[in-house]
Design a protein around this motif. Structure first.
Motif, PDB file in Angstrom:
ATOM      1  N   LEU A   1       0.831  -1.213   0.000  1.00 32.69           N
ATOM      2  CA  LEU A   1       0.000   0.000   0.000  1.00 32.69           C
ATOM      3  C   LEU A   1       0.861   1.257   0.000  1.00 32.69           C
ATOM      4  O   LEU A   1       0.566   2.218  -0.700  1.00 32.69           O
ATOM      5  CB  LEU A   1      -0.924   0.009   1.216  1.00 32.69           C
ATOM      6  CG  LEU A   1      -2.076  -0.974   1.202  1.00 32.69           C
ATOM      7  CD1 LEU A   1      -2.776  -0.980   2.544  1.00 32.69           C
ATOM      8  CD2 LEU A   1      -3.045  -0.647   0.085  1.00 32.69           C
ATOM      9  N   TYR A   2       1.939   1.223   0.785  1.00 35.76           N
ATOM     10  CA  TYR A   2       2.840   2.374   0.839  1.00 35.76           C
ATOM     11  C   TYR A   2       3.565   2.554  -0.504  1.00 35.76           C
ATOM     12  O   TYR A   2       3.682   3.665  -1.011  1.00 35.76           O
ATOM     13  CB  TYR A   2       3.854   2.209   1.980  1.00 35.76           C
ATOM     14  CG  TYR A   2       3.230   2.422   3.338  1.00 35.76           C
ATOM     15  CD1 TYR A   2       3.183   3.684   3.906  1.00 35.76           C
ATOM     16  CD2 TYR A   2       2.681   1.359   4.031  1.00 35.76           C
ATOM     17  CE1 TYR A   2       2.602   3.889   5.152  1.00 35.76           C
ATOM     18  CE2 TYR A   2       2.094   1.546   5.284  1.00 35.76           C
ATOM     19  CZ  TYR A   2       2.063   2.816   5.828  1.00 35.76           C
ATOM     20  OH  TYR A   2       1.480   3.009   7.059  1.00 35.76           O
ATOM     21  N   ALA A   3       4.042   1.444  -1.065  1.00 37.54           N
ATOM     22  CA  ALA A   3       4.773   1.525  -2.337  1.00 37.54           C
ATOM     23  C   ALA A   3       3.868   2.030  -3.458  1.00 37.54           C
ATOM     24  O   ALA A   3       4.257   2.913  -4.239  1.00 37.54           O
ATOM     25  CB  ALA A   3       5.355   0.153  -2.689  1.00 37.54           C
ATOM     26  N   ILE A   4       2.676   1.477  -3.545  1.00 37.59           N
ATOM     27  CA  ILE A   4       1.758   1.886  -4.614  1.00 37.59           C
ATOM     28  C   ILE A   4       1.340   3.339  -4.440  1.00 37.59           C
ATOM     29  O   ILE A   4       1.268   4.090  -5.420  1.00 37.59           O
ATOM     30  CB  ILE A   4       0.529   0.960  -4.659  1.00 37.59           C
ATOM     31  CG1 ILE A   4       0.944  -0.431  -5.145  1.00 37.59           C
ATOM     32  CG2 ILE A   4      -0.562   1.535  -5.559  1.00 37.59           C
ATOM     33  CD1 ILE A   4      -0.139  -1.482  -5.037  1.00 37.59           C
ATOM     34  N   SER A   5       1.095   3.760  -3.206  1.00 41.81           N
ATOM     35  CA  SER A   5       0.734   5.167  -2.970  1.00 41.81           C
ATOM     36  C   SER A   5       1.837   6.090  -3.471  1.00 41.81           C
ATOM     37  O   SER A   5       1.569   7.103  -4.126  1.00 41.81           O
ATOM     38  CB  SER A   5       0.468   5.403  -1.481  1.00 41.81           C
ATOM     39  OG  SER A   5      -0.633   4.640  -1.042  1.00 41.81           O
ATOM     40  N   GLY A   6       3.084   5.733  -3.189  1.00 42.34           N
ATOM     41  CA  GLY A   6       4.213   6.540  -3.670  1.00 42.34           C
ATOM     42  C   GLY A   6       4.302   6.561  -5.187  1.00 42.34           C
ATOM     43  O   GLY A   6       4.563   7.614  -5.796  1.00 42.34           O
ATOM     44  N   GLN A   7       4.061   5.416  -5.823  1.00 46.30           N
ATOM     45  CA  GLN A   7       4.090   5.349  -7.289  1.00 46.30           C
ATOM     46  C   GLN A   7       2.971   6.201  -7.896  1.00 46.30           C
ATOM     47  O   GLN A   7       3.187   6.909  -8.888  1.00 46.30           O
ATOM     48  CB  GLN A   7       3.958   3.898  -7.754  1.00 46.30           C
ATOM     49  CG  GLN A   7       5.153   3.044  -7.412  1.00 46.30           C
ATOM     50  CD  GLN A   7       4.855   1.546  -7.512  1.00 46.30           C
ATOM     51  OE1 GLN A   7       3.756   1.134  -7.884  1.00 46.30           O
ATOM     52  NE2 GLN A   7       5.838   0.733  -7.178  1.00 46.30           N
ATOM     53  N   LEU A   8       1.793   6.132  -7.289  1.00 48.11           N
ATOM     54  CA  LEU A   8       0.677   6.941  -7.790  1.00 48.11           C
ATOM     55  C   LEU A   8       0.965   8.434  -7.626  1.00 48.11           C
ATOM     56  O   LEU A   8       0.583   9.248  -8.470  1.00 48.11           O
ATOM     57  CB  LEU A   8      -0.618   6.552  -7.074  1.00 48.11           C
ATOM     58  CG  LEU A   8      -1.149   5.145  -7.372  1.00 48.11           C
ATOM     59  CD1 LEU A   8      -2.295   4.793  -6.439  1.00 48.11           C
ATOM     60  CD2 LEU A   8      -1.566   5.019  -8.833  1.00 48.11           C
ATOM     61  N   GLN A   9       1.677   8.782  -6.548  1.00 52.49           N
ATOM     62  CA  GLN A   9       2.067  10.176  -6.370  1.00 52.49           C
ATOM     63  C   GLN A   9       3.065  10.592  -7.457  1.00 52.49           C
ATOM     64  O   GLN A   9       2.929  11.663  -8.048  1.00 52.49           O
ATOM     65  CB  GLN A   9       2.673  10.401  -4.984  1.00 52.49           C
ATOM     66  CG  GLN A   9       3.072  11.853  -4.765  1.00 52.49           C
ATOM     67  CD  GLN A   9       3.700  12.102  -3.416  1.00 52.49           C
ATOM     68  OE1 GLN A   9       3.915  11.186  -2.627  1.00 52.49           O
ATOM     69  NE2 GLN A   9       4.003  13.366  -3.148  1.00 52.49           N
ATOM     70  N   GLU A  10       4.043   9.735  -7.728  1.00 52.79           N
ATOM     71  CA  GLU A  10       5.026  10.038  -8.782  1.00 52.79           C
ATOM     72  C   GLU A  10       4.361  10.236 -10.135  1.00 52.79           C
ATOM     73  O   GLU A  10       4.835  11.030 -10.950  1.00 52.79           O
ATOM     74  CB  GLU A  10       6.061   8.917  -8.873  1.00 52.79           C
ATOM     75  CG  GLU A  10       7.017   8.857  -7.711  1.00 52.79           C
ATOM     76  CD  GLU A  10       7.892   7.608  -7.737  1.00 52.79           C
ATOM     77  OE1 GLU A  10       7.854   6.855  -8.737  1.00 52.79           O
ATOM     78  OE2 GLU A  10       8.605   7.384  -6.744  1.00 52.79           O
ATOM     79  N   GLN A  11       3.271   9.529 -10.381  1.00 55.07           N
ATOM     80  CA  GLN A  11       2.551   9.646 -11.657  1.00 55.07           C
ATOM     81  C   GLN A  11       1.586  10.821 -11.669  1.00 55.07           C
ATOM     82  O   GLN A  11       0.927  11.063 -12.676  1.00 55.07           O
ATOM     83  CB  GLN A  11       1.799   8.352 -11.959  1.00 55.07           C
ATOM     84  CG  GLN A  11       2.717   7.186 -12.227  1.00 55.07           C
ATOM     85  CD  GLN A  11       1.935   5.918 -12.535  1.00 55.07           C
ATOM     86  OE1 GLN A  11       0.739   5.826 -12.321  1.00 55.07           O
ATOM     87  NE2 GLN A  11       2.634   4.930 -13.064  1.00 55.07           N
ATOM     88  N   GLY A  12       1.475  11.529 -10.547  1.00 56.93           N
ATOM     89  CA  GLY A  12       0.592  12.689 -10.488  1.00 56.93           C
ATOM     90  C   GLY A  12      -0.867  12.340 -10.229  1.00 56.93           C
ATOM     91  O   GLY A  12      -1.743  13.193 -10.363  1.00 56.93           O
ATOM     92  N   LEU A  13      -1.132  11.097  -9.827  1.00 56.92           N
ATOM     93  CA  LEU A  13      -2.510  10.675  -9.576  1.00 56.92           C
ATOM     94  C   LEU A  13      -2.917  10.886  -8.117  1.00 56.92           C
ATOM     95  O   LEU A  13      -4.104  10.943  -7.806  1.00 56.92           O
ATOM     96  CB  LEU A  13      -2.693   9.215  -9.984  1.00 56.92           C
ATOM     97  CG  LEU A  13      -2.321   8.914 -11.453  1.00 56.92           C
ATOM     98  CD1 LEU A  13      -2.444   7.425 -11.736  1.00 56.92           C
ATOM     99  CD2 LEU A  13      -3.177   9.725 -12.403  1.00 56.92           C
TER     100      LEU A  13
END
Length: 168
Positions: A49-61
């Motif tokens: 959950l933490y990793a995906i949240s960070g990835q979604l932030q990097e993508q601007g989502l």
């Protein structure tokens, strides 16, 4: 998807959708809500959950804000681009076959190799598990929770029947 983002996995859409439903929230709160709602049929490890949240932030989502003191939690909220991606995903047909993972079901697949008493015990344990899940699912707040409740009711009927047949 916008040109700057890659296609998301179904699990990433789960995280995006849960954050959209919860508003400004943490991955820990998402985990707690997942356990209450769709976690039975779409479990996500806490660290993921933490990793995906960070990835979604990097993508601007997602937009993330890190606390500067105390526990230094990071809270997230869905951006307009995230809402658009979620809306586009929700509008696509859902034709992929469903999947539910269960160790009990795996054991049942090999029940011809087990002692009858082990199958009776497995069925009895599953009866209690599904009774507890059904008791915890009230009140039902959304369609996903209703589906989870109906799956538990069906599983309870199956395991009860199996327990009665194997106890003979």
């Amino acid at each position: 998807m916008t040109s700057g983002t890659r296609e998301l996995t179904a699990t990433a859409y789960v995280v995006l959708g849960m954050i959209a439903q919860l508003g400004v929230t943490t991955p820990y709160a998402v985990k707690r809500e997942l356990r209450r709602s769709i976690g039975q049929y779409w479990p996500i490890p806490h660290a993921q959950l933490y990793a995906i949240s960070g990835q979604l932030q990097e993508q601007g989502l997602l937009e993330g804000v890190q606390e500067t003191s105390g526990r230094r939690r990071k809270t997230y909220r869905v951006t307009e681009a995230g809402r658009a991606a979620l809306s586009e995903w929700l509008s696509r047909p859902g034709t992929e076959p469903g999947e539910i993972r269960s160790v009990a079901w795996l054991k049942l697949a090999f029940c011809d190799l087990a002692e009858p008493a082990a199958i009776t015990q497995l069925a009895a344990e599953q009866v209690e598990l599904h009774k507890d899940r059904i008791a915890c699912r009230h009140p039902v707040k959304d369609h996903a929770s209703q589906l989870a409740l109906e799956l538990d009711r069906a599983a309870l009927r199956f395991w009860t029947s199996l327990a009665q047949r194997t106890a003979l």
